[in-house]
Write an enzyme that holds these catalytic residues in place. Structure first.
Site, PDB file in Angstrom:
ATOM      1  CD  GLU A   1      -0.893  62.880  46.970  1.00 21.95           C
ATOM      2  OE1 GLU A   1      -1.141  61.630  47.211  1.00 21.95           O
ATOM      3  OE2 GLU A   1      -1.513  63.798  47.633  1.00 21.95           O
TER       4      GLU A   1
ATOM      5  CG  ASP B   1      -6.806  65.542  48.492  1.00 23.22           C
ATOM      6  OD1 ASP B   1      -7.750  64.682  48.090  1.00 23.22           O
ATOM      7  OD2 ASP B   1      -5.921  65.207  49.193  1.00 23.22           O
TER       8      ASP B   1
ATOM      9  CD  GLU C   1      -7.429  62.194  53.321  1.00 18.60           C
ATOM     10  OE1 GLU C   1      -8.125  61.710  52.343  1.00 18.60           O
ATOM     11  OE2 GLU C   1      -6.250  62.634  53.239  1.00 18.60           O
TER      12      GLU C   1
HETATM   13  C1  BDP Z   1      -5.537  62.190  49.522  1.00 17.36           C
HETATM   14  C2  BDP Z   1      -4.907  61.255  50.639  1.00 17.36           C
HETATM   15  C3  BDP Z   1      -3.594  60.582  50.286  1.00 17.36           C
HETATM   16  C4  BDP Z   1      -4.136  59.585  48.767  1.00 17.36           C
HETATM   17  C5  BDP Z   1      -4.365  60.890  47.744  1.00 17.36           C
HETATM   18  C6  BDP Z   1      -4.981  60.130  46.444  1.00 17.36           C
HETATM   19  O1  BDP Z   1      -4.441  62.265  51.390  1.00 17.36           O
HETATM   20  O2  BDP Z   1      -3.544  59.473  51.214  1.00 17.36           O
HETATM   21  O3  BDP Z   1      -3.205  58.939  48.616  1.00 17.36           O
HETATM   22  O4  BDP Z   1      -5.422  61.440  48.148  1.00 17.36           O
HETATM   23  O5  BDP Z   1      -6.196  60.298  46.547  1.00 17.36           O
HETATM   24  O6  BDP Z   1      -6.420  62.769  49.899  1.00 17.36           O
HETATM   25  O7  BDP Z   1      -4.227  59.657  45.895  1.00 17.36           O
END
Ligand code: BDP
Length: 712
Positions: free
Chosen positions: A285, A364, A392
Site C-alpha cells: 500500500e 482484509d 474498521e
Molecule cells: C487496512 C486499512 C489500512 C491499513 C492496512 C494495513 O484500511 O488503513 O493501513 O489495513 O493493515 O485494513 O496495513
C-alpha cells in the site's frame, strides 16, 4: 460510570452470601519478590480488595504467622511450601493455590516469572469480582503463546488510522504527550488480560520514528508500560537508514545498511532495555520495501532481526503485502492469493526471531473471510495471527459487533497442515511445527475517549482478544459472560441479556452488510463504513465481488478460477473447490454463481440476499428491545449511551438493507419473492418534499441513498 475503569471496576460487593464467603480471606499480604512488576501486583491486590470488600490489606515484608496472600515466583515459593513441589507452570503462567501451613491458610499467587505473579493477581481479583469461591484454590494456567500483543495505528500528530474513539493516548502534535496517565492505565488493562506487548505507532510508519530525538521521547511510553510487564514495540519504515540518517541506500544487503540497523538497535536498548521489537509493513500500500532493490522480505526481516537478536528483540514482519494496482479486467487477478504467493516460497528463510504477522483472512478484516491459507502453509517460520479489534469493516464501534466468535472459528479451524488435526491455535502456539515463537496480535486503536473504544459494549472485543490469546480454548460464551460480570455486575438478567446480544451481533452485522462471503459490501477506497456495492469494483484494490446482471462471486477455484483454493491443503481445498461441499457462508468468496443458484439452505442466492438483509435489520432492531429490559439494572449513563447507539444502528441497518436489496433488484431484475425489496410503503423521501434552504442532489454511487438522491 464513564467506562474508563472498563472490566477493572472492582465494584463493591453487596451480595450477602459472597460477603460471608470472602470474610475469611486474609487481611495481610506479602510479596516475596521485589521486582517492579511484583510490586504492581501487590498494589493491585490491595486496590482490588479495598474497592470490592472495603478492607485494607496490611502489606508486610516477611511471611507472617497468620493467614496471608503470598506473592512470589514458583521457584522462590517452592522452598517454603511443599505443596508447590510438583507441578509445572511455564511461560508467563501462574499458580493460584491455597496452602495450609503451620495452622494458617495462605492464598498463594505464584508466577512462573514476574509477569506471572501479576497475571495471577488479576486472575484472583477477577474471580472475586465474579463472586467465585476462592477459599480452596488450585489453578494452574499457562498462556498458549508467547506473543500476545496489541498494535496501535497511532500517528505522531495524534490522529489514529482506523481509530474510532478519539485521539491518540500516546502522541500529540508530533510529540509524545506530556501526560501519560492514560498510557499507564492502558497498560494496566492490557496486563489484566495477559497482553505483554504493544506496538504504539502506525504500521504505515512515519519516516523519522527512529531518529535520536524521537526515540528519547518514545522511551517515556516504555517507562509507563514497564510496571505492567507490557513491552513497547515500534513500527519501522524500512527506508529508515535513508530517511533518518541520509544514507544513499536502504538495501538490506548493503553492509552500511546492516551496520546502521545494528547501531540503531544498540541505541534503542540503551534507552529502553525491555524493548520488544519492530513491526514492519513493507512493499505494501505504497510503503517502500526490499523490492526496491530486488531483495526479498526475508532479506529485509533478517537484517533487522540480527540487529535485535543480542538484545532479545523480535521482528514482526507483516504478510499483508499485495499489489493494489491489480487489473480488474483480468479474471485471474486475485488479491487473496498474494500473501501465500509471496511468503510460502520463503518458508525456512527467516531467522528464528522473525515472526510473520498474518491477517486472519486473505483479504482484509471483512465481515466474513475464510482462514488465510498461509497460516497452514509455513512449516519452518514463526507465525502470529493478526486480528482487528478496532471495527474498521465491522461497524466502527457504531454498530455492535462482538468479534470473539469470528476469531474463535478461525482459531479452531483445522487447516490440515499435517495428517493429525492442526487447528490454527496449535499452529500459532508453535505446537504443530515446533516453532519457538508465535502468537496473536490485535489492532486495538483505543483512543482518548473516556471509555477507550467509544461504544460501551465494544471493550468486550479487547477483553476477549486478551482472553483468547491467553487461552484459545475458552468459549465465546464464557468470555462474554466474564466480561459482562466484570463490566456491568453479576445480576443474572444483565449477564444473560448482554451475553446473548454480544453472541448474536456478528451474524446480525454480517447479514445486513455482506452476503455469503462476498465481504463487507462497503466503499473500498474511503472510510469503509456505509454501503457501497459498486465502489468495490473496477479499481485496483482487489476486494471485488464481481456482481453483474447474471451472477455474483469471485471464482477462486483451481479448475476455472484464480487458483486461490489450491493454496489450501487437502481436504480443505476439495471442500471449497466443489460447489456441493463449499459452505454457503463462503460461497461467493470461492465461486461465481448465478443469482438463481440454489444454496444448501434450499434458497436461491438472490432470495438469500433479500431475506438475510431484512432479517438482519430486524434483528438489529430487536437488540433495542433486549437492551430496554435492562433499564434500572445497569447504571443510567451507560444505559442511555448504549441505547442511543443501538437505535442508530437499527436505523443504519435499514440503510444497508435497502441499499443492498435495491442494488441487487435493479441489477439482477429478479424480484423479491416476499415483495419487500424496492417497496417502501411508509417512506417519505426528503427530496420530494418542499424544503426551505435545501436542494435535492444526485448521489453516487446511487445505491447509498434512497432513490439515489439526498438533500443538502
Ligand atoms: C487496512 C486499512 C489500512 C491499513 C492496512 C494495513 O484500511 O488503513 O493501513 O489495513 O493493515 O485494513 O496495513
Amino acid at each position: 460510570e464513564t467506562g474508563e475503569a472498563a472490566w477493572l471496576r472492582y465494584a463493591p460487593i453487596k451480595d450477602p452470601h459472597a460477603l460471608k464467603q470472602y470474610a475469611s480471606l486474609p487481611q495481610t499480604a506479602v510479596s516475596l519478590d521485589h521486582s517492579l512488576i511484583a510490586s504492581s501486583a501487590e498494589k493491585e491486590l490491595t486496590r482490588g480488595i479495598q474497592s470490592m470488600l472495603a478492607r485494607t490489606l496490611r502489606e508486610v515484608p516477611k511471611l507472617p504467622n497468620e493467614n496471608a496472600f503470598v506473592l512470589g515466583t514458583v521457584t522462590d515459593l517452592r522452598s517454603r511450601f511443599s505443596e508447590l513441589q510438583s507441578g509445572q507452570v511455564t511461560g508467563d503462567g501462574f499458580w493460584l493455590k491455597t496452602v495450609h501451613h503451620r495452622g494458617h491458610a495462605y492464598t498463594v499467587i505464584a508466577g512462573a516469572d514476574e509477569s506471572g505473579i501479576l497475571y495471577g493477581t488479576f486472575a484472583l481479583l477477577s474471580r472475586v469480582a465474579q463472586l467465585q469461591d476462592v477459599s480452596n484454590l488450585d489453578d494452574r494456567e499457562t498462556p498458549a503463546e508467547p506473543i500476545r500483543w496489541v498494535d496501535q495505528w497511532d500517528n505522531l500528530n495524534g490522529s489514529i488510522e482506523r481509530g474510532y474513539a478519539g485521539r491518540s493516548i500516546f502522541f500529540d502534535n508530533g510529540h509524545v504527550r506530556a501526560d501519560l496517565t492514560r498510557v499507564n492505565e492502558y497498560a494496566r488493562l492490557l496486563a489484566s488480560v495477559g497482553i505483554n506487548g504493544c506496538n504504539v505507532n502506525n504500521v504505515n510508519a512515519a519516516p523519522d520514528v527512529l531518529s535520536d530525538a524521537s526515540l528519547k521521547e518514545l522511551a517515556r511510553i516504555a517507562d509507563a508500560f514497564r510496571p505492567w510487564g507490557v513491552r513497547m514495540a515500534l513500527s519501522v519504515n524500512i527506508a529508515s537508514p535513508q530517511t533518518v540518517d541520509k544514507l544513499d541506500t536502504f538495501d538490506p544487503l548493503d553492509p552500511r545498511v546492516q551496520a546502521w540497523w545494528s547501531s540503531k538497535a544498540d541505541e534503542i536498548y540503551r534507552l529502553i532495555p525491555d524493548f520488544a521489537g519492530f513491526t514492519v509493513k513493507a512493499d505494501s500500500e505504497g510503503q517502500l520495501g526490499p523490492s526496491s532493490y530486488g531483495r526479498t522480505p526475508a532479506d529485509a526481516a533478517n537484517v533487522l532481526a540480527r540487529a535485535l537478536k543480542a538484545h532479545g528483540g523480535v521482528v514482526l514482519y507483516r504478510a499483508f503485502v499485495y499489489n493494489h494496482h491489480l487489473d480488474w479486467r483480468d479474471p485471474k487477478a486475485d488479491r487473496a492469493r498474494a500473501a501465500y504467493d509471496i511468503f510460502h516460497p520463503l518458508d525456512g528463510k527467516f531467522d528464528d526471531n522473525v515472526v510473520l504477522q498474518i491477517k486472519h483472512g486473505p483479504i482484509d478484516f471483512q465481515a466474513r473471510e475464510p482462514v488465510s491459507p498461509l497460516l497452514g502453509g509455513l512449516e519452518h517460520t514463526n507465525e502470529a495471527m493478526e486480528v482487528q479489534i478496532t471495527q474498521e469493516y465491522t461497524g466502527q464501534q457504531r454498530h455492535l459487533c462482538f468479534l470473539i466468535p469470528m476469531w474463535k472459528e478461525v482459531l479452531d479451524f483445522d487447516l490440515h497442515a499435517k495428517p493429525a488435526p492442526t487447528p490454527v491455535k496449535d499452529i500459532l502456539a508453535g505446537k504443530v511445527f515446533q516453532r519457538p515463537l508465535g502468537g496473536i496480535v490485535g489492532v486495538a486503536n483505543v483512543g482518548l475517549d473516556a471509555n477507550w473504544l467509544e461504544h460501551p459494549l465494544a471493550m468486550a472485543n479487547l477483553y476477549g482478544f486478551g482472553r483468547l490469546a491467553w487461552d484459545p480454548d475458552l468459549s465465546p460464551q464464557t468470555i462474554a459472560e466474564e466480561w459482562t460480570r466484570l463490566t456491568f455486575g453479576n445480576d443474572p438478567l444483565v449477564v444473560q441479556t448482554i451475553t446473548a446480544m454480544q453472541l448474536a451481533s456478528w451474524h446480525i452485522y454480517e447479514s445486513y452488510t455482506g452476503p455469503l462471503g462476498a465481504g463487507t459490501m462497503t466503499d473500498i477506497i474511503g472510510v469503509h463504513y456505509g454501503p457501497g456495492i459498486e465502489s468495490s469494483e473496477r479499481n485496483g484494490w482487489g476486494q471485488w465481488h464481481r456482481a453483474d446482471h447474471d451472477g455474483i462471486g469471485m471464482d477462486r477455484t483451481v479448475a476455472t478460477g484464480t487458483g486461490y483454493i489450491g493454496q489450501y491443503h487437502e481436504p480443505v481445498a476439495a471442500m471449497y473447490e466443489s460447489l456441493a461441499s463449499c459452505p454457503d457462508n463462503l460461497l461467493l468468496f470461492m465461486h461465481h454463481v448465478s443469482y438463481t443458484y440454489k444454496l444448501h439452505s434450499g434458497k436461491t442466492v438472490i432470495q438469500h440476499i433479500y431475506d438475510s438483509h431484512y432479517e438482519g435489520a430486524e434483528a438489529a432492531a430487536h437488540l433495542i428491545t433486549q437492551w430496554k429490559t435492562l433499564q434500572g439494572r445497569v447504571d443510567d449513563e451507560r444505559y442511555k449511551d448504549v441505547l442511543q447507539r443501538l437505535i442508530y444502528q437499527a436505523g443504519h441497518a435499514i440503510v444497508w438493507r435497502d441499499a443492498i436489496c435495491e442494488w441487487f433488484l435493479k441489477t439482477s431484475g429478479i424480484p423479491d419473492e416476499k415483495g419487500r425489496a424496492g417497496h417502501h410503503p411508509n417512506r417519505i423521501e426528503a427530496e420530494l418534499m418542499e424544503l426551505d434552504g435545501y436542494t435535492p442532489v444526485e448521489i453516487s454511487p446511487w445505491e447509498t441513498a434512497s432513490g439515489g438522491k439526498a438533500v443538502t
